[in-house]
Design a protein around this motif. Sequence first.
Motif, PDB file in Angstrom:
ATOM      1  N   PHE A   1       0.843  -1.203   0.000  1.00  0.00           N
ATOM      2  CA  PHE A   1       0.000   0.000   0.000  1.00  0.00           C
ATOM      3  C   PHE A   1       0.881   1.257   0.000  1.00  0.00           C
ATOM      4  CE2 PHE A   1      -3.251  -2.651   2.650  1.00  0.00           C
ATOM      5  CZ  PHE A   1      -3.581  -3.381   1.533  1.00  0.00           C
ATOM      6  N   GLU A   2       1.966   1.225   0.762  1.00  0.00           N
ATOM      7  CA  GLU A   2       2.851   2.400   0.804  1.00  0.00           C
ATOM      8  C   GLU A   2       3.549   2.594  -0.541  1.00  0.00           C
ATOM      9  OE1 GLU A   2       5.366   2.426   4.285  1.00  0.00           O
ATOM     10  OE2 GLU A   2       3.623   2.762   5.596  1.00  0.00           O
ATOM     11  N   ARG A   3       3.954   1.482  -1.151  1.00  0.00           N
ATOM     12  CA  ARG A   3       4.607   1.611  -2.469  1.00  0.00           C
ATOM     13  C   ARG A   3       3.588   2.058  -3.525  1.00  0.00           C
ATOM     14  NH1 ARG A   3       9.098  -3.225  -3.048  1.00  0.00           N
ATOM     15  NH2 ARG A   3       9.648  -3.301  -0.858  1.00  0.00           N
ATOM     16  N   ASN A   4       2.331   1.660  -3.345  1.00  0.00           N
ATOM     17  CA  ASN A   4       1.287   2.112  -4.261  1.00  0.00           C
ATOM     18  C   ASN A   4       1.133   3.629  -4.176  1.00  0.00           C
ATOM     19  OD1 ASN A   4      -0.116   0.069  -5.841  1.00  0.00           O
ATOM     20  ND2 ASN A   4      -1.971   1.211  -5.328  1.00  0.00           N
ATOM     21  N   GLN A   5       1.142   4.131  -2.932  1.00  0.00           N
ATOM     22  CA  GLN A   5       0.996   5.570  -2.754  1.00  0.00           C
ATOM     23  C   GLN A   5       2.162   6.299  -3.428  1.00  0.00           C
ATOM     24  OE1 GLN A   5      -1.797   6.331  -1.278  1.00  0.00           O
ATOM     25  NE2 GLN A   5      -1.629   8.561  -1.318  1.00  0.00           N
ATOM     26  N   GLN A   6       3.345   5.708  -3.330  1.00  0.00           N
ATOM     27  CA  GLN A   6       4.528   6.288  -3.980  1.00  0.00           C
ATOM     28  C   GLN A   6       4.379   6.221  -5.505  1.00  0.00           C
ATOM     29  OE1 GLN A   6       8.144   4.172  -3.041  1.00  0.00           O
ATOM     30  NE2 GLN A   6       9.435   5.582  -4.198  1.00  0.00           N
ATOM     31  N   GLY A   7       3.969   5.052  -6.007  1.00  0.00           N
ATOM     32  CA  GLY A   7       3.843   4.872  -7.457  1.00  0.00           C
ATOM     33  C   GLY A   7       2.821   5.820  -8.078  1.00  0.00           C
ATOM     34  N   LEU A   8       1.734   6.080  -7.350  1.00  0.00           N
ATOM     35  CA  LEU A   8       0.662   6.909  -7.912  1.00  0.00           C
ATOM     36  C   LEU A   8       1.054   8.384  -8.033  1.00  0.00           C
ATOM     37  CD1 LEU A   8      -2.653   5.486  -6.410  1.00  0.00           C
ATOM     38  CD2 LEU A   8      -1.472   4.877  -8.515  1.00  0.00           C
ATOM     39  N   GLN A   9       2.184   8.761  -7.426  1.00  0.00           N
ATOM     40  CA  GLN A   9       2.658  10.134  -7.622  1.00  0.00           C
ATOM     41  C   GLN A   9       3.077  10.350  -9.086  1.00  0.00           C
ATOM     42  OE1 GLN A   9       2.209  12.167  -4.967  1.00  0.00           O
ATOM     43  NE2 GLN A   9       1.529  10.308  -3.929  1.00  0.00           N
ATOM     44  N   CYS A  10       3.418   9.263  -9.782  1.00  0.00           N
ATOM     45  CA  CYS A  10       3.753   9.364 -11.216  1.00  0.00           C
ATOM     46  C   CYS A  10       2.440   9.302 -11.977  1.00  0.00           C
ATOM     47  CB  CYS A  10       4.628   8.190 -11.650  1.00  0.00           C
ATOM     48  SG  CYS A  10       6.003   7.841 -10.560  1.00  0.00           S
ATOM     49  N   ASP A  11       1.932  10.462 -12.406  1.00  0.00           N
ATOM     50  CA  ASP A  11       0.577  10.421 -12.957  1.00  0.00           C
ATOM     51  C   ASP A  11       0.472  10.914 -14.395  1.00  0.00           C
ATOM     52  OD1 ASP A  11       0.988  13.042 -12.411  1.00  0.00           O
ATOM     53  OD2 ASP A  11      -0.804  13.325 -11.170  1.00  0.00           O
ATOM     54  N   LEU A  12       1.567  10.737 -15.163  1.00  0.00           N
ATOM     55  CA  LEU A  12       1.444  11.037 -16.591  1.00  0.00           C
ATOM     56  C   LEU A  12       0.424  10.104 -17.238  1.00  0.00           C
ATOM     57  CD1 LEU A  12       5.085  11.764 -17.832  1.00  0.00           C
ATOM     58  CD2 LEU A  12       3.197  13.371 -17.509  1.00  0.00           C
ATOM     59  N   GLU A  13       0.425   8.855 -16.816  1.00  0.00           N
ATOM     60  CA  GLU A  13      -0.616   7.888 -17.214  1.00  0.00           C
ATOM     61  C   GLU A  13      -1.396   7.589 -15.948  1.00  0.00           C
ATOM     62  OE1 GLU A  13      -1.176   6.937 -20.162  1.00  0.00           O
ATOM     63  OE2 GLU A  13       0.666   7.298 -21.297  1.00  0.00           O
ATOM     64  N   PRO A  14      -2.469   8.336 -15.687  1.00  0.00           N
ATOM     65  CA  PRO A  14      -3.057   8.321 -14.342  1.00  0.00           C
ATOM     66  C   PRO A  14      -4.032   7.178 -14.051  1.00  0.00           C
ATOM     67  CG  PRO A  14      -4.211   9.900 -15.705  1.00  0.00           C
ATOM     68  CD  PRO A  14      -3.133   9.309 -16.568  1.00  0.00           C
TER      69      PRO A  14
END
Lengths: 421, 180
Positions: free
Chosen positions: A362-375
Amino acid sequence: MSGINVDDLVRPDKVHSSIFTDPKIFELEMQRIFYRSWAYLAHDSEVPEVGDYVVRSIGRQSVIVTRSEAGEVHVLLNRCRHRGNAVCSLESGNSSFFRCPYHGWTYKNDGDLVGVPFPDAYGDSLDKRGLGLTPLPESDSYQGFIFGSLAPQPTGLSDYLGPAKEVIDIFVAASPTGKVELRAGCQRTVFHGNWKYVGMDGYHASFTHRSVYNLLKRKGLRAGRPKDASLPAKAVAYPNGHCRLIGGRNTANALEEYVRPQLETDEGKAYFALLEGKYGADEAFRVLVEARDPHIGIWPNLQIINSHVRVIRPLAADRTEVLLYPALLADTPPAINAERLRRHEWFYGPAGFGQPDDAEMFERNQQGLQCDLEPWLLLSRGLHREETLPDGTVVGDITDEVPQRSQMRVWAKAMAEADDR
Amino acid sequence: MAIGAHPDPVQFADNRRLSMTEPEYGRFYEYLLVEAEMLDGHHYDAWLALWDPAEARYWVPTAGGDPVSTTEGVSLILDDHARLEERVYRLLHEGAHSQEPRSETARVLGAPTICRLTDDRYEARTAFTLAEARRQRQTMYAGRIAYVLSRDADEQIRILEKSVHLIGRELGIGNLTFIL
């Protein structure tokens, strides 16, 4: 006006990153989901005696669940009617009264205002009858699970739970008297991620929990998801966002690997005799196997997984508290309950072998979702093969994203409802 | 020594500890410092070997009802030797995502009070602080530890019990998959 268009964020097969990361959406979730929906608060067994109370929350609002002198459960907002101080500062206890520490206003444990120091200053203007601790507009319980709502509800709790009630029935059926007791304490965990990740996901286990699978294999126990067409493993989405995972063959294996060995002990025999007396032998086996892991989520903040009751408490868009209350079986030999606790500690809690790896994802998901060029996050798994039953229940393979899609539908509907409902 | 006994300084009001000579005290204290060093260095196999396999009990209670009967109350950790061995196995093999990368830790143990329980058993109590750093975040932990130690005829010390009473555990705990 929220300035947020839900249709832009949730599609049938995908959702937008911002629903997990945007603080404005989190604020709207508080208003439109947590402050409008039924929410789980506590279990009857946590306030067994007159005067017992526990303090819980719905979103950011603090709620007192008390048992009054009349033996009834009251669900009250933890806010003095004078200037708003939290009248109860402890998490739990036993008291006939709640006295506000600020100016001494005193309430009975059913909420009635009974004491205002130096009342002369109000002349005749103070009507104490209208100034009790505010009861929640709705509160009710099912099998001892107490729910409340900060807004009037169009349907009662029983209708809200719908088919999920049968799963709660399975959970409590493992007690010879049909009761569970939440008096084993609580593991209180937090993670830096959004509350909606704590869902029902049958796809992650063999990857996220690789270390657990390795430990099971070392013990000679079966791990993984064997194919067995006669006992399919399913993901089920009931109406109102409640979801369940059904283990199929894995659940049946539990009979041989866990249940039967336990029944060879003296306490196990005594326990089984009690269940057999109540259900008959065949049904007693079924109850033992089914009750091992109800694996159900009751939208939006309750889950019943293995032997514990889990409460999801959103703190911020990127921070969530998860509280785990292992349930003891009432009127059951102590060794059976001790085994439930030790089995729980093996996988769950902040130092268990399983749950911390979920929190890590879940924490890595929160980190990954900061990259939102492909949201967009894809939730299309199994969309083509899911089946909808007449009552609206949707069923798919356990690894399909049936629960995620269902919860997003319920989420989008609630978030799109205007504030002047 | 029953597990669940709460650290109670009043128990040290008698003079049992004074019967211990300074070198003897130093030997125990050094043993605990070496244990801490092994954990900070992730030397988990060596650490596991410090434990008495028959009686090992590694306990981290939850908030609230402790001392609580562990047959009726949940703990954060309640490991016998078999489970301790699994904990170490998990940490030493791939797939434990919550320890990939590992937590970097540094712990400070206070000088312990030590008392003799029986001919060959001792209890040591101390407070500790521990800083843990992992993936962009540093967390402070603090609490009290109670050890029950044995010492055999060859002066070999073993850990029988280690109870870690974290302060603030009622506030919610994150990733506790390293070893306290």
